[in-house]
Design a protein around this motif. Structure first.
Motif, PDB file in Angstrom:
ATOM      1  N   TYR A  61       0.841  -1.203   0.000  1.00 29.75           N
ATOM      2  CA  TYR A  61       0.000   0.000   0.000  1.00 29.75           C
ATOM      3  C   TYR A  61       0.876   1.253   0.000  1.00 29.75           C
ATOM      4  N   ALA A  62       1.871   1.255   0.886  1.00 28.10           N
ATOM      5  CA  ALA A  62       2.761   2.418   0.979  1.00 28.10           C
ATOM      6  C   ALA A  62       3.611   2.571  -0.280  1.00 28.10           C
ATOM      7  N   ALA A  63       4.075   1.440  -0.816  1.00 28.51           N
ATOM      8  CA  ALA A  63       4.998   1.482  -1.952  1.00 28.51           C
ATOM      9  C   ALA A  63       4.373   2.095  -3.194  1.00 28.51           C
ATOM     10  N   ILE A  64       3.052   1.959  -3.348  1.00 30.05           N
ATOM     11  CA  ILE A  64       2.424   2.411  -4.598  1.00 30.05           C
ATOM     12  C   ILE A  64       1.769   3.784  -4.487  1.00 30.05           C
ATOM     13  N   GLN A  65       1.907   4.460  -3.341  1.00 32.47           N
ATOM     14  CA  GLN A  65       1.207   5.727  -3.188  1.00 32.47           C
ATOM     15  C   GLN A  65       1.655   6.784  -4.191  1.00 32.47           C
ATOM     16  N   ILE A  66       2.951   6.967  -4.371  1.00 31.65           N
ATOM     17  CA  ILE A  66       3.415   7.994  -5.313  1.00 31.65           C
ATOM     18  C   ILE A  66       3.061   7.622  -6.755  1.00 31.65           C
ATOM     19  N   PRO A  67       3.285   6.368  -7.197  1.00 34.47           N
ATOM     20  CA  PRO A  67       2.782   6.004  -8.530  1.00 34.47           C
ATOM     21  C   PRO A  67       1.272   6.205  -8.671  1.00 34.47           C
ATOM     22  N   THR A  68       0.531   5.956  -7.579  1.00 35.61           N
ATOM     23  CA  THR A  68      -0.917   6.184  -7.617  1.00 35.61           C
ATOM     24  C   THR A  68      -1.229   7.657  -7.830  1.00 35.61           C
ATOM     25  N   GLY A  69      -0.474   8.532  -7.156  1.00 35.90           N
ATOM     26  CA  GLY A  69      -0.680   9.964  -7.358  1.00 35.90           C
ATOM     27  C   GLY A  69      -0.462  10.369  -8.803  1.00 35.90           C
ATOM     28  N   VAL A  70       0.569   9.802  -9.432  1.00 37.53           N
ATOM     29  CA  VAL A  70       0.825  10.071 -10.850  1.00 37.53           C
ATOM     30  C   VAL A  70      -0.348   9.585 -11.696  1.00 37.53           C
ATOM     31  N   LEU A  71      -0.809   8.363 -11.432  1.00 39.31           N
ATOM     32  CA  LEU A  71      -1.925   7.797 -12.208  1.00 39.31           C
ATOM     33  C   LEU A  71      -3.206   8.591 -11.992  1.00 39.31           C
ATOM     34  N   ALA A  72      -3.457   8.990 -10.745  1.00 39.49           N
ATOM     35  CA  ALA A  72      -4.679   9.752 -10.463  1.00 39.49           C
ATOM     36  C   ALA A  72      -4.656  11.102 -11.173  1.00 39.49           C
ATOM     37  N   ASP A  73      -3.488  11.744 -11.219  1.00 41.68           N
ATOM     38  CA  ASP A  73      -3.381  13.024 -11.920  1.00 41.68           C
ATOM     39  C   ASP A  73      -3.510  12.850 -13.433  1.00 41.68           C
ATOM     40  N   ARG A  74      -3.018  11.725 -13.945  1.00 39.53           N
ATOM     41  CA  ARG A  74      -2.998  11.514 -15.392  1.00 39.53           C
ATOM     42  C   ARG A  74      -4.285  10.866 -15.914  1.00 39.53           C
ATOM     43  N   LEU A  75      -4.787   9.832 -15.211  1.00 43.00           N
ATOM     44  CA  LEU A  75      -5.906   9.033 -15.721  1.00 43.00           C
ATOM     45  C   LEU A  75      -7.236   9.339 -15.053  1.00 43.00           C
ATOM     46  N   GLY A  76      -7.189   9.831 -13.830  1.00 40.94           N
ATOM     47  CA  GLY A  76      -8.419  10.161 -13.135  1.00 40.94           C
ATOM     48  C   GLY A  76      -8.955   9.027 -12.285  1.00 40.94           C
ATOM     49  N   PRO A  77      -9.910   9.345 -11.402  1.00 41.27           N
ATOM     50  CA  PRO A  77     -10.414   8.366 -10.430  1.00 41.27           C
ATOM     51  C   PRO A  77     -11.265   7.254 -11.031  1.00 41.27           C
ATOM     52  N   ARG A  78     -11.840   7.467 -12.218  1.00 42.74           N
ATOM     53  CA  ARG A  78     -12.704   6.430 -12.784  1.00 42.74           C
ATOM     54  C   ARG A  78     -11.933   5.142 -13.027  1.00 42.74           C
ATOM     55  N   PRO A 347       0.185  23.336  -6.779  1.00 44.76           N
ATOM     56  CA  PRO A 347      -0.837  23.706  -7.769  1.00 44.76           C
ATOM     57  C   PRO A 347      -1.885  22.612  -7.926  1.00 44.76           C
ATOM     58  N   PRO A 348      -3.108  22.981  -8.375  1.00 45.51           N
ATOM     59  CA  PRO A 348      -4.180  21.998  -8.512  1.00 45.51           C
ATOM     60  C   PRO A 348      -3.807  20.778  -9.340  1.00 45.51           C
ATOM     61  N   SER A 349      -3.004  20.974 -10.389  1.00 49.84           N
ATOM     62  CA  SER A 349      -2.641  19.859 -11.256  1.00 49.84           C
ATOM     63  C   SER A 349      -1.784  18.821 -10.543  1.00 49.84           C
ATOM     64  N   ALA A 350      -1.208  19.188  -9.389  1.00 51.35           N
ATOM     65  CA  ALA A 350      -0.319  18.274  -8.654  1.00 51.35           C
ATOM     66  C   ALA A 350      -0.943  17.789  -7.353  1.00 51.35           C
ATOM     67  N   SER A 351      -2.259  17.988  -7.173  1.00 53.32           N
ATOM     68  CA  SER A 351      -2.870  17.622  -5.892  1.00 53.32           C
ATOM     69  C   SER A 351      -2.764  16.129  -5.624  1.00 53.32           C
ATOM     70  N   GLY A 352      -2.867  15.317  -6.668  1.00 54.05           N
ATOM     71  CA  GLY A 352      -2.774  13.873  -6.484  1.00 54.05           C
ATOM     72  C   GLY A 352      -1.412  13.442  -5.998  1.00 54.05           C
ATOM     73  N   ILE A 353      -0.373  13.917  -6.643  1.00 57.77           N
ATOM     74  CA  ILE A 353       0.981  13.504  -6.293  1.00 57.77           C
ATOM     75  C   ILE A 353       1.395  14.075  -4.934  1.00 57.77           C
ATOM     76  N   ALA A 354       0.934  15.286  -4.599  1.00 55.38           N
ATOM     77  CA  ALA A 354       1.293  15.894  -3.318  1.00 55.38           C
ATOM     78  C   ALA A 354       0.661  15.129  -2.156  1.00 55.38           C
ATOM     79  N   THR A 355      -0.642  14.858  -2.253  1.00 50.65           N
ATOM     80  CA  THR A 355      -1.298  14.116  -1.178  1.00 50.65           C
ATOM     81  C   THR A 355      -0.803  12.680  -1.115  1.00 50.65           C
ATOM     82  N   ALA A 356      -0.476  12.085  -2.263  1.00 53.65           N
ATOM     83  CA  ALA A 356       0.030  10.708  -2.272  1.00 53.65           C
ATOM     84  C   ALA A 356       1.367  10.607  -1.568  1.00 53.65           C
ATOM     85  N   THR A 357       2.191  11.639  -1.680  1.00 52.38           N
ATOM     86  CA  THR A 357       3.504  11.620  -1.043  1.00 52.38           C
ATOM     87  C   THR A 357       3.373  11.556   0.476  1.00 52.38           C
ATOM     88  N   VAL A 358       2.520  12.404   1.033  1.00 66.27           N
ATOM     89  CA  VAL A 358       2.302  12.380   2.482  1.00 66.27           C
ATOM     90  C   VAL A 358       1.567  11.094   2.883  1.00 66.27           C
TER      91      VAL A 358
END
Length: 427
Positions: A61-78, A347-358
């Protein structure tokens, strides 16, 4: 107007679908406290092995958080949310059918893999569909879903497991997860515009982000001292909460107070009620006063005090344990404010990656702390069992819970440091 064509109503349906999957995430990740006896018998585990089995979820779970932030910013929650729901459900089926410790470990890791994308997907969805002054409230409300899942993972899960067995119960959760993942795919979209709807007043447009821009944000995050301090806060708060409710909160009461597992689960149920109420209340309060660091710091400090009841007294009156568990759950909402803080600093475009990092740090805490407590407890093993739970000395539990309290105290120090830095910048 059709509910699906009204963006302010559609967002609640989509959020509910994502929240249902997140509810299951919390059921799975906290279930090992209630089924620890069955797992110990079926897989013949030591305390350290049981802690590691529990932590296998959080490791991936922890290992994939930053990649998840990238995917969420790029592909979206759907796409990210629905695929995550399918993967965690497949892991649940595998866990229910496991015939060995290794298979159970791998299946729990698969559950963690699917679960790891859900929370960040919800935060990304909220950033795209809700106003900035609603974000802490929505983050808190999402945290309260974690509390509801935690409630279901205590006494209700204990009763269900007692009636149907742990394998059948986990298998049924896999079926429910598959249905919920389908609802996410049908209802969730990247933004109102992506759903063909009118924009929502006050919700900022979320521009597309390139991989180069994502790389720049990652480098900025890596150099950002505030991000590291926020990450330590969430490491402490989230790690301690997951360890208390999901692993060692029940065995402590079973062994030290000689209560049965179902009765002991009432106390972690109180902690879960706290999680149900605290994040929404504290998030709402933070939005109202338009301050983040003050309520976060005060709440984390009180969290450390509440955890200190066990290491200080060893076997305090059960009423004190009940208040301590309830307070810990409620004050976990203060740790969740760290996600709002970091989201607002990028910035708004980086909200996924920022929250995923923490968020990564929070689940590193959920990975490390249960195992560290298990290692500490193994040093004080009595060789006896109580209600099927391996017994450790009261002093062993004081040491183990002291580790949790000290970790949250470090988080409090980091929150104080953040306040000092914020004051220095404003002068």
């Amino acid at each position: 107007m059709n509910v699906l064509s009204d963006p302010t109503k559609r967002r609640w349906l989509a959020w509910a679908a994502l929240a249902t999957v997140f509810l299951l995430v919390n059921l799975h990740r906290l279930s090992t406290a209630v089924i620890s006896e069955e797992l110990t018998v079926d897989f013949e585990t030591s305390a350290a092995q049981l802690g590691t089995l529990h932590a296998s979820f959080f490791l991936i779970y922890a290992a994939i958080q930053i990649p998840t932030g990238v995917l969420a910013d790029r592909l979206g929650p759907r796409y990210v949310g629905s695929i995550g729901g399918i993967v965690l459900s497949l892991g649940a089926v595998g866990f229910a059918l496991s015939g060995s410790y290794l298979a159970a470990f791998a299946s729990r890791a698969l559950i963690g893999l699917g679960s790891g994308v859900i929370f960040v997907s919800i935060l990304r969805f909220c950033a795209n569909w809700y106003r900035p002054d609603e974000f802490a409230t929505m983050t808190g409300l999402t945290g309260s879903i974690a509390g509801l899942g935690a409630i279901l993972a205590t006494t209700p899960l204990a009763v269900t497991v007692g009636q149907f067995g742990w394998r059948s119960t986990i298998l049924a959760l896999g079926v429910v997860g598959t249905v919920a993942a389908g609802a996410v795919f049908v209802l969730a979209r990247q933004s109102p515009a992506a759903a063909g709807l009118e924009p929502i007043e006050g919700v900022p447009e979320q521009p597309d982000i390139t991989l180069a821009e994502l790389g720049n944000h990652l480098r900025t995050l890596a150099r950002d001292l505030d991000q590291w301090l926020l990450s330590i806060v969430f490491f402490a708060g989230n790690g301690a909460m997951l360890t208390l409710v999901g692993m060692w909160g029940v065995p402590y009461i079973v062994v030290v107070y000689e209560l049965d597992v179902t009765t002991a689960s009432y106390f972690t149920l109180l902690a879960s009620v706290g999680v149900l109420l605290g994040p929404t209340t504290i998030g709402w309060f933070s939005d109202r006063i338009e301050r983040r660091l003050l309520p976060m710091t005060v709440g984390i400090g009180l969290f450390a005090v509440a955890l200190a009841a066990v290491p200080v007294f060893g076997q305090p009156p059960l009423a004190v344990v009940a208040v301590s568990y309830l307070a810990c759950g409620f004050l976990f909402g203060a740790a969740m404010l760290s996600l709002s803080v970091v989201k607002e600093r990028y910035p708004p475009s980086a909200s996924g990656i920022a929250t995923a990092t923490v968020n990564t740090a929070g689940f590193v805490g959920g990975t490390i702390l249960p195992t560290v407590m298990g290692i500490a407890l193994d040093a004080y093993q009595t060789g006896e069992t109580v209600e099927g739970t391996v017994a450790y000395t009261e002093f062993g539990y004081r040491i183990a819970f002291g580790i949790l309290a000290a970790t949250v105290a470090v988080g409090f120090c980091c929150a104080c440091w953040l306040m000092v830095r914020e004051r220095a910048r404003s002068q």
